[in-house]
Design a protein around this motif. Sequence first.
Motif, PDB file in Angstrom:
ATOM      1  N   PRO A 206      -9.130   5.250   9.090  1.00 14.60           N
ATOM      2  CA  PRO A 206      -9.496   4.041   9.711  1.00 14.60           C
ATOM      3  C   PRO A 206     -10.567   3.180   8.665  1.00 14.60           C
ATOM      4  CG  PRO A 206     -10.969   6.173  10.192  1.00 14.60           C
ATOM      5  CD  PRO A 206      -9.685   6.539   9.359  1.00 14.60           C
ATOM      6  N   ALA A 207     -10.431   3.684   7.556  1.00 12.16           N
ATOM      7  CA  ALA A 207     -11.197   2.939   6.402  1.00 12.16           C
ATOM      8  C   ALA A 207     -10.461   2.629   5.277  1.00 12.16           C
ATOM      9  CB  ALA A 207     -12.476   3.731   6.216  1.00 12.16           C
ATOM     10  N   GLN A 208     -10.525   1.747   4.569  1.00 11.19           N
ATOM     11  CA  GLN A 208      -9.744   1.246   3.170  1.00 11.19           C
ATOM     12  C   GLN A 208     -10.551   0.655   2.301  1.00 11.19           C
ATOM     13  OE1 GLN A 208      -6.468  -1.455   4.292  1.00 11.19           O
ATOM     14  NE2 GLN A 208      -7.560  -2.594   2.531  1.00 11.19           N
ATOM     15  N   ILE A 209     -10.324   0.888   0.960  1.00 10.34           N
ATOM     16  CA  ILE A 209     -11.106   0.023  -0.014  1.00 10.34           C
ATOM     17  C   ILE A 209     -10.525  -1.271  -0.046  1.00 10.34           C
ATOM     18  CG2 ILE A 209     -11.035   2.161  -1.598  1.00 10.34           C
ATOM     19  CD1 ILE A 209      -8.940   0.747  -3.319  1.00 10.34           C
ATOM     20  N   GLY A 210     -11.695  -2.154  -0.846  1.00  7.11           N
ATOM     21  CA  GLY A 210     -11.302  -3.613  -1.085  1.00  7.11           C
ATOM     22  C   GLY A 210     -11.081  -3.490  -2.730  1.00  7.11           C
ATOM     23  N   PHE A 211     -10.635  -4.675  -3.256  1.00 10.04           N
ATOM     24  CA  PHE A 211     -10.276  -4.817  -4.730  1.00 10.04           C
ATOM     25  C   PHE A 211     -10.245  -5.924  -5.089  1.00 10.04           C
ATOM     26  CE2 PHE A 211      -6.275  -5.796  -3.330  1.00 10.04           C
ATOM     27  CZ  PHE A 211      -5.575  -6.344  -4.427  1.00 10.04           C
ATOM     28  N   LEU A 260     -15.747   8.070   3.700  1.00 11.83           N
ATOM     29  CA  LEU A 260     -14.408   8.371   3.718  1.00 11.83           C
ATOM     30  C   LEU A 260     -13.717   7.931   2.280  1.00 11.83           C
ATOM     31  CD1 LEU A 260     -13.490   7.312   7.508  1.00 11.83           C
ATOM     32  CD2 LEU A 260     -13.708   9.686   6.537  1.00 11.83           C
ATOM     33  N   ILE A 261     -14.224   6.974   1.704  1.00 11.88           N
ATOM     34  CA  ILE A 261     -13.659   6.469   0.782  1.00 11.88           C
ATOM     35  C   ILE A 261     -14.483   6.603  -0.761  1.00 11.88           C
ATOM     36  CG2 ILE A 261     -12.105   5.035   1.902  1.00 11.88           C
ATOM     37  CD1 ILE A 261     -13.836   2.654   1.312  1.00 11.88           C
ATOM     38  N   GLY A 262     -15.643   7.326  -0.735  1.00 15.86           N
ATOM     39  CA  GLY A 262     -16.451   7.370  -1.900  1.00 15.86           C
ATOM     40  C   GLY A 262     -17.104   6.281  -2.328  1.00 15.86           C
ATOM     41  N   GLU A 263     -17.306   6.055  -3.773  1.00 18.72           N
ATOM     42  CA  GLU A 263     -17.899   5.255  -4.422  1.00 18.72           C
ATOM     43  C   GLU A 263     -17.449   4.161  -4.945  1.00 18.72           C
ATOM     44  OE1 GLU A 263     -18.070   8.682  -5.659  1.00 18.72           O
ATOM     45  OE2 GLU A 263     -19.681   9.167  -4.492  1.00 18.72           O
ATOM     46  N   GLY A 264     -17.936   2.820  -4.879  1.00 20.37           N
ATOM     47  CA  GLY A 264     -17.436   1.865  -5.703  1.00 20.37           C
ATOM     48  C   GLY A 264     -17.493   2.013  -7.188  1.00 20.37           C
ATOM     49  N   SER A 286      -8.201  -6.596 -18.819  1.00 19.93           N
ATOM     50  CA  SER A 286      -7.880  -6.748 -17.476  1.00 19.93           C
ATOM     51  C   SER A 286      -8.640  -5.503 -16.772  1.00 19.93           C
ATOM     52  CB  SER A 286      -6.335  -6.226 -17.147  1.00 19.93           C
ATOM     53  OG  SER A 286      -5.500  -7.577 -17.729  1.00 19.93           O
ATOM     54  N   LEU A 287      -9.057  -5.659 -15.528  1.00 17.87           N
ATOM     55  CA  LEU A 287      -9.708  -4.605 -14.890  1.00 17.87           C
ATOM     56  C   LEU A 287      -9.801  -4.739 -13.509  1.00 17.87           C
ATOM     57  CD1 LEU A 287     -12.280  -5.854 -13.222  1.00 17.87           C
ATOM     58  CD2 LEU A 287     -13.455  -6.372 -15.606  1.00 17.87           C
ATOM     59  N   ILE A 288      -9.860  -3.683 -12.743  1.00 21.33           N
ATOM     60  CA  ILE A 288      -9.920  -3.688 -11.299  1.00 21.33           C
ATOM     61  C   ILE A 288     -11.140  -3.150 -10.769  1.00 21.33           C
ATOM     62  CG2 ILE A 288      -8.825  -1.499 -11.006  1.00 21.33           C
ATOM     63  CD1 ILE A 288      -7.184  -2.435  -8.662  1.00 21.33           C
ATOM     64  N   ARG A 289     -11.602  -3.757  -9.455  1.00 19.40           N
ATOM     65  CA  ARG A 289     -12.899  -3.406  -9.124  1.00 19.40           C
ATOM     66  C   ARG A 289     -12.529  -2.895  -7.602  1.00 19.40           C
ATOM     67  NH1 ARG A 289     -17.292  -2.705  -6.130  1.00 19.40           N
ATOM     68  NH2 ARG A 289     -19.229  -4.253  -6.590  1.00 19.40           N
ATOM     69  N   LYS A 290     -13.075  -1.858  -7.275  1.00 24.13           N
ATOM     70  CA  LYS A 290     -13.051  -0.954  -5.991  1.00 24.13           C
ATOM     71  C   LYS A 290     -14.255  -1.208  -5.304  1.00 24.13           C
ATOM     72  CE  LYS A 290     -13.356   3.336  -3.855  1.00 24.13           C
ATOM     73  NZ  LYS A 290     -13.297   4.764  -4.028  1.00 24.13           N
ATOM     74  N   LEU A 291     -14.060  -2.033  -4.119  1.00 24.48           N
ATOM     75  CA  LEU A 291     -15.128  -2.346  -3.236  1.00 24.48           C
ATOM     76  C   LEU A 291     -15.393  -1.504  -2.046  1.00 24.48           C
ATOM     77  CD1 LEU A 291     -14.363  -5.167  -4.718  1.00 24.48           C
ATOM     78  CD2 LEU A 291     -15.821  -6.247  -2.932  1.00 24.48           C
ATOM     79  N   LEU A 292     -16.358  -1.333  -1.458  1.00 22.49           N
ATOM     80  CA  LEU A 292     -16.551  -0.416  -0.044  1.00 22.49           C
ATOM     81  C   LEU A 292     -16.486  -1.427   1.100  1.00 22.49           C
ATOM     82  CD1 LEU A 292     -19.053   2.310  -1.420  1.00 22.49           C
ATOM     83  CD2 LEU A 292     -16.667   2.364  -1.519  1.00 22.49           C
ATOM     84  N   PRO A 293     -16.470  -1.005   2.351  1.00 21.83           N
ATOM     85  CA  PRO A 293     -16.529  -1.852   3.449  1.00 21.83           C
ATOM     86  C   PRO A 293     -18.166  -2.364   3.216  1.00 21.83           C
ATOM     87  CG  PRO A 293     -15.451   0.393   3.804  1.00 21.83           C
ATOM     88  CD  PRO A 293     -15.959   0.732   2.628  1.00 21.83           C
ATOM     89  N   GLY A 294     -18.011  -3.681   3.853  1.00 25.42           N
ATOM     90  CA  GLY A 294     -19.487  -4.313   3.613  1.00 25.42           C
ATOM     91  C   GLY A 294     -19.681  -4.867   2.374  1.00 25.42           C
ATOM     92  N   GLU A 295     -19.056  -4.628   1.268  1.00 26.18           N
ATOM     93  CA  GLU A 295     -19.192  -5.457   0.211  1.00 26.18           C
ATOM     94  C   GLU A 295     -18.366  -6.950   0.172  1.00 26.18           C
ATOM     95  OE1 GLU A 295     -19.984  -3.305  -3.862  1.00 26.18           O
ATOM     96  OE2 GLU A 295     -18.430  -1.876  -2.845  1.00 26.18           O
ATOM     97  N   ALA A 365      -8.466   5.521   3.046  1.00 27.27           N
ATOM     98  CA  ALA A 365      -7.377   5.064   2.118  1.00 27.27           C
ATOM     99  C   ALA A 365      -7.697   4.890   0.771  1.00 27.27           C
ATOM    100  CB  ALA A 365      -6.721   4.003   2.913  1.00 27.27           C
ATOM    101  N   PRO A 366      -7.124   5.454  -0.411  1.00 29.10           N
ATOM    102  CA  PRO A 366      -7.537   5.105  -1.547  1.00 29.10           C
ATOM    103  C   PRO A 366      -6.620   3.961  -2.082  1.00 29.10           C
ATOM    104  CG  PRO A 366      -5.986   6.894  -1.474  1.00 29.10           C
ATOM    105  CD  PRO A 366      -6.283   6.447  -0.151  1.00 29.10           C
TER     106      PRO A 366
END
Length: 424
Positions: A206-211, A260-264, A286-295, A365-366
């Motif tokens: 029910p939750a997934q990362i942003g990027f 559910l998805i840990g740390e950013g 090049s880089l990728i940033r993992k975001l949490l819900p609400g960010e 969701a990772p």
Amino acid sequence: MTQTSDLHTRLAKLLDRDDALDLFRGAIGAESITGNEANFVAYLASQMEKRGIEAIATAEFEPGRPNIWGERKGTTSHSDNTSKRLLFIGHTDTVHVDGWREHWQGTEREDPFGAPLIDGEVWGRGSGDLKAGICASLAALSLLDAAGIRLKGDLAFAYVGDEESGQPGSGISAGVKDYTNRIKAGEIAKPDFTVYVEPTRLAVYPAQIGFYIADIKITGKSAYFGVPELGKDALKAAHSVMSALWSHSDDLKSRGHHDLIGEGFLLITGLTGGGFIAVPEECSLSLIRKLLPGESLDDAAREMEDVIRSAIVDPDIAVAISYPAGRDHPLGGSAAEIDPTLPEVRALSEAVAGAMAGRGTIEGAPFWSETPFFVNELGTPAVYCAPGDIRNCHTFEERVDIEEYFAGIVAFACFMARYCGVAD
């Protein structure tokens, strides 16, 4: 024995395994590397018609690249607000198969679209990501028909292209954008709940990362190695930038933990630069940033840009930053979540657990996929759930356990009945 477990037992006995396997293997055989979705859509059109799905429609989101959707109307009119509309959706495209044949040359797995069944697993490109999920949703409808079960609510099915990245000029979610825009325009009925069939090993997400992905170009000035004072070292500046970014990532990890998805965090994924016996003039990261819900994607990108620019003390060093992977947002893909205690989330979890022991756990969701178009834009609750293991997708090892696939069919059928209601 409960009524729900009675239904699981009944449906499991009625499942036509040969038909379900043929459906799955045929789907893998319909090659659909991003850009060639039409090949698989043609296969889906024939299967959807065969399985009694109505109002089947296709529309091109780009020339030669169609989406397909259809529905099975329930016995109660959706317009009277007493019935529900359940959508199963997945993407039709797969990643490429470069090197697959060479890797498996001389073995049963050599043809990436041959779909061999080996030691209880179906192999092939797209098997997990995500043709097992698509086929499980279609076979679930056939299973309900075999059981003589008619639903009160509506079942909708939609299969869209352009989710995968990797092919030039593609991978921007053009297919789901077109589909959800049609919902916004009133051309297609809005679902009350959505199951996106990305592979989860039959967990419920029910939750997934942003990027976001950022490409950073640092430009200095080249000079002969013997007189380095005449140059501006882009590689040295890049070292300062990377050190600052790693520190920024540590700070992000310390800000909080999502259940559910840990740390950013931020991950530097590539570095190129240097010259030929000279002061390096250019360096690219090049880089990728993992975001949490609400960010906020905008805020996260702005913060990263401030970190980069503050790390470069020489005003003669130039920095250019681009974001090549816009999805539901110009900079990238938004995070999304719904309440994991919602009754429909719990019902799906229980339906899966009843079909296969140890499955149906509620997780995060990772990866990023396309539920934000429903959760954030349409306000429709959505989860990921399907057979298949994301960890072997996009690799030469892509495969799906056949018993997990069959369990997915039974689970989806049980959930369809529970969510939509069974007509007398």
